[in-house]
Design a protein around this motif. Structure first.
Motif, PDB file in Angstrom:
ATOM      1  N   ALA A  56       0.830  -1.207   0.000  1.00  0.00           N
ATOM      2  CA  ALA A  56       0.000   0.000   0.000  1.00  0.00           C
ATOM      3  C   ALA A  56       0.862   1.254   0.000  1.00  0.00           C
ATOM      4  O   ALA A  56       1.867   1.323   0.712  1.00  0.00           O
ATOM      5  N   LEU A  57       0.477   2.224  -0.836  1.00  0.00           N
ATOM      6  CA  LEU A  57       1.133   3.536  -0.853  1.00  0.00           C
ATOM      7  C   LEU A  57       0.123   4.499  -0.248  1.00  0.00           C
ATOM      8  O   LEU A  57      -0.926   4.784  -0.851  1.00  0.00           O
TER       9      LEU A  57
ATOM     10  N   LEU B 226       3.619   1.832   2.895  1.00  0.00           N
ATOM     11  CA  LEU B 226       4.544   2.963   2.822  1.00  0.00           C
ATOM     12  C   LEU B 226       3.722   4.216   3.104  1.00  0.00           C
ATOM     13  O   LEU B 226       2.792   4.541   2.366  1.00  0.00           O
ATOM     14  N   LEU B 227       4.059   4.873   4.208  1.00  0.00           N
ATOM     15  CA  LEU B 227       3.245   6.006   4.664  1.00  0.00           C
ATOM     16  C   LEU B 227       4.005   7.290   4.360  1.00  0.00           C
ATOM     17  O   LEU B 227       4.982   7.619   5.033  1.00  0.00           O
TER      18      LEU B 227
ATOM     19  N   ALA C 229       3.168  13.252  -4.804  1.00  0.00           N
ATOM     20  CA  ALA C 229       4.263  13.188  -5.790  1.00  0.00           C
ATOM     21  C   ALA C 229       5.266  12.119  -5.375  1.00  0.00           C
ATOM     22  O   ALA C 229       5.770  11.349  -6.210  1.00  0.00           O
ATOM     23  N   ALA C 230       5.547  12.044  -4.050  1.00  0.00           N
ATOM     24  CA  ALA C 230       6.517  11.044  -3.572  1.00  0.00           C
ATOM     25  C   ALA C 230       5.979   9.633  -3.811  1.00  0.00           C
ATOM     26  O   ALA C 230       6.716   8.728  -4.223  1.00  0.00           O
ATOM     27  N   ALA C 231       4.672   9.432  -3.561  1.00  0.00           N
ATOM     28  CA  ALA C 231       4.069   8.111  -3.768  1.00  0.00           C
ATOM     29  C   ALA C 231       4.153   7.721  -5.243  1.00  0.00           C
ATOM     30  O   ALA C 231       4.470   6.578  -5.586  1.00  0.00           O
TER      31      ALA C 231
ATOM     32  N   LEU D 164       6.256   1.435   7.046  1.00  0.00           N
ATOM     33  CA  LEU D 164       7.426   2.303   6.940  1.00  0.00           C
ATOM     34  C   LEU D 164       6.942   3.745   6.827  1.00  0.00           C
ATOM     35  O   LEU D 164       6.247   4.098   5.876  1.00  0.00           O
ATOM     36  N   SER D 165       7.273   4.558   7.821  1.00  0.00           N
ATOM     37  CA  SER D 165       6.871   5.968   7.800  1.00  0.00           C
ATOM     38  C   SER D 165       7.961   6.759   7.104  1.00  0.00           C
ATOM     39  O   SER D 165       9.108   6.777   7.553  1.00  0.00           O
TER      40      SER D 165
END
Ligand code: AMP
Ligand code: MG
Length: 633
Positions: free
Chosen positions: A465-466, A530-531, A476-478, A590-591
């Motif tokens: 999961a993003l 991925l948070l 944008a990072a995702a 993962l933050s």
């Protein structure tokens, strides 16, 4: 192709002649630690089975598999080093630790993690949810090593693992071959001795060079596990050479004399005439480059050791190496080293040969087989051979950092880059110069797949999961991370789920937690979340929700993540340890900072260990890296 000219030997024939004359040295007894690096003269058998008794592989409870699942009474405890005191009856168990003997009646062990304690520890009653089969988590007697089996063979070199095996067997002393006594002599009127105190600071005199062969050869003898004897430098005259030979035979009682220089065609090259006068010359010319004048002779001993019958000791082996430093070095490794190994008992004395691929064109010698010095670098498809540069026989720099001698045939041609060649190992590739250029940074995953085959995980089996807030930076990072992962994860083994939190959720822990829950439960469970932006001011709600959902922090992964991320997004450090790794059930969270470069740097640092970490956590599905990634391409 040119053939070996009359009067010369090929290297392999020369080596055979040498080995036929190299006697096996006597055996001597040594304590194991003093025998490190020596060669065993006798086999070592296992005097007892290992383990000596049926031993537990896990900390847990020993029980009878016949009793199946259900509740058990814990009737005793047995720890490693103790003997079981009770025999197990029906539905009885014994608390047991790794390495402890199984109590009579028990035939399996259920590990602690799979047992429910019905009372607080030390529990007197336990519940086993699933029936287990006989033999589970038990090593029967002799499972690792059967009694009487061969632990070590005569001819094995004793290293750290072998010393461990001697310990295992309780062996107090071993028979090993004694070290060869090897005298080393340099010859030449032009040589100054760098090892003599008088030479220090004196510099070079006109017409002279420093002796580099002796230091190199003394060290090579030592590295071969033999005992070097320094005979210094002899002038180019019959008297000096006779005296040196007498010293090797007499005072030093050497097994081998390695001299360099004085075997060519000049009028001061007097080593060959000396050997012809004092012993038997077996060869004086070898079809090789470098090292053509390599000479080998045996010289009888005038007197035998005190009390021994005359002629009992094998003659002195004498190697006349050419004086050019590279020739001396190459000849030592090709011919002298195997002789020393054979004398010291090695079962396969020759140099190890491996395949390597050239990375640049190499000009061949039109007349002679050449031994080209090369550094081995670990490449995507095995060893790559990098030439050490100019190969003229006076340039000793070509030997520095050389792990191997490439065996190149004679031909009026050039080998193109990418040619497979054989390489004889002369260095220690574990610590060789090539490691700086090694292109295999991660272990190869033999199960990684690039094509449609998804590996053991099944098609699309892993859900990732993003999660990002409504802010532009996080999305944008995702976006960028998704492309980044596509390039690195094996296709078809994973699918991505995208969750964008509504703007009003940013600061609200309960809204965030509610949005995350479907990703952590039931059919929709994602193994990896991925948070993005959870470490920044726009993600305080997400950070708090993550903390609330966390069942266990993973400090090791967290510190790697922070070390890699924070140089790119230092502000993420201000919000405590929120740039972190944690588990929620069997999902890894993962933050990450909202800055794409920082998130990528953090993921890149974790990537090699991610599949393993996820499997350890019990995450559903199997995540796999692309095989090209683990090959370092
Ligand atoms: P030689 O084999 O005696 O004809 O020597 C060939 C070349 O090697 C000459 O240039 C020598 O000066 C050089 N050489 C011989 N022995 C050594 C040595 N021990 N150290 C360095 N160079 C040497
Ligand atoms: Mg000379």
């Amino acid at each position: 192709m040119p053939i070996c000219p009359p009067g010369s030997l090929t290297v392999d024939v020369a080596l055979r002649v040498v080995l036929a004359n190299a006697p096996l040295l006597e055996a001597e007894e040594r304590a194991p630690f003093d025998a490190m690096g020596a060669t065993l003269a006798e086999p070592v058998m296992a005097p007892h089975p290992h383990p000596p008794f049926a031993a537990s592989i896990k900390d847990g409870y020993a029980l009878r598999s016949i009793d199946g699942a259900g509740d058990f009474d814990v009737v005793d405890e047995c720890r490693a080093g103790e003997l079981p005191q009770v025999s197990l009856g029906e539905r009885q168990a014994v608390y047991i630790t790794t390495g402890a003997p199984l109590p009579p009646g028990a035939d399996c062990v259920v590990q602690l993690e799979s047992v429910e304690l019905l009372e607080p520890a030390p529990a007197k009653r336990i519940r086993v949810r699933r029936a287990v089969s006989a033999g589970l988590e038990v090593r029967p007697p002799g499972f690792d090593i059967a009694e009487g089996s061969t632990l070590l063979r005569a001819g094995d070199v004793l290293g750290s693992a072998e010393l461990g095996l001697l310990g295992y067997a309780g062996w107090p002393a071993v028979q090993v071959r004694r070290a060869a006594r090897v005298a080393v002599l340099s010859t030449g009127d032009e040589l100054l001795d760098p090892l003599a105190p008088a030479a220090h600071g004196a510099g070079l005199r006109g017409g002279c060079v420093f002796d580099s062969n002796r230091p190199a050869l003394l060290a090579a003898v030592l590295a071969a596990g033999a005992r070097p004897i320094d005979l210094g430098v002899a002038r180019d005259g019959p008297a000096a050479l006779d005296a040196a030979l007498d010293a090797a035979l007499g005072a030093h009682d050497a097994d081998v004399l390695v001299c360099s220089g004085g075997v060519s065609m000049g009028d001061r090259d007097l080593v060959k005439p000396l050997l012809a006068r004092r012993g038997a010359t077996h060869f004086g010319k070898v079809w090789m480059k470098p090292g053509k004048p390599l000479t080998f002779a045996t010289v009888p001993r005038a007197t035998a050791a005190p009390g021994a019958p005359a002629g009992a000791r094998a003659p002195l082996l004498v190697f006349g190496l050419p004086g050019n430093p590279v020739s001396a070095y190459v000849c030592f490794h090709l011919v002298v080293l195997p002789a020393l190994r054979q004398m010291q008992g090695a079962s396969s004395p020759g140099l190890r040969r491996v395949a390597a691929t050239t990375v640049a064109p190499i000009q061949l010698d039109p007349e002679r087989p050449e031994y080209h010095r090369a550094t081995l670098v670990s490449g995507a498809r095995g060893w790559e051979a990098h030439s050490t540069g100019g190969q003229i026989s006076s340039r000793l720099l070509s030997c520095s950092g050389a792990d191997a001698l490439l065996e190149l045939p004679p031909a009026a041609a050039s080998l193109p880059a990418g040619t497979r060649v054989s390489a004889l190992l002369i260095g220690d590739v574990r610590s060789g110069a090539g490691w700086r250029h090694d292109a295999l940074p991660h272990p190869i995953d033999p199960l990684a797949a690039d094509g449609a085959h998804a590996g053991g995980g099944g098609s699309g089996g892993f859900r990732l999961a993003l999660v990002c807030g409504a802010d532009a930076a996080s999305s944008a990072a995702a976006e960028r991370t998704s492309a980044w992962l596509t390039a690195r994860l094996a296709p078809d083994c994973w699918q991505a789920v995208r969750l964008t939190l509504p703007a009003e959720a940013a600061a609200d822990e309960s809204v965030c937690a509610q949005a995350l829950r479907p990703l952590l439960e039931g059919e929709g469970t994602c193994g990896l979340l991925l948070l993005f932006g959870a470490t920044g001011p726009a993600g305080t709600g997400l950070a708090a929700a993550t903390r609330a959902l966390t069942s266990r922090a993973i400090p090791s992964l967290g510190s790697v993540l922070r070390a890699a991320c924070l140089p790119h997004a230092p502000a993420a450090a201000l919000l405590g340890a929120s740039c972190d790794a944690a588990l929620a059930g069997s999902s890894l969270l993962l933050s990450l900072p909202a800055a794409a470069a920082a998130a990528e740097a953090g993921l890149a640092a974790l990537l090699p260990s991610l599949p393993h970490a996820l499997a350890q956590a019990g995450a559903p599905g199997l995540l796999r890296l692309r095989s090209s990634l683990s090959l370092g391409r």
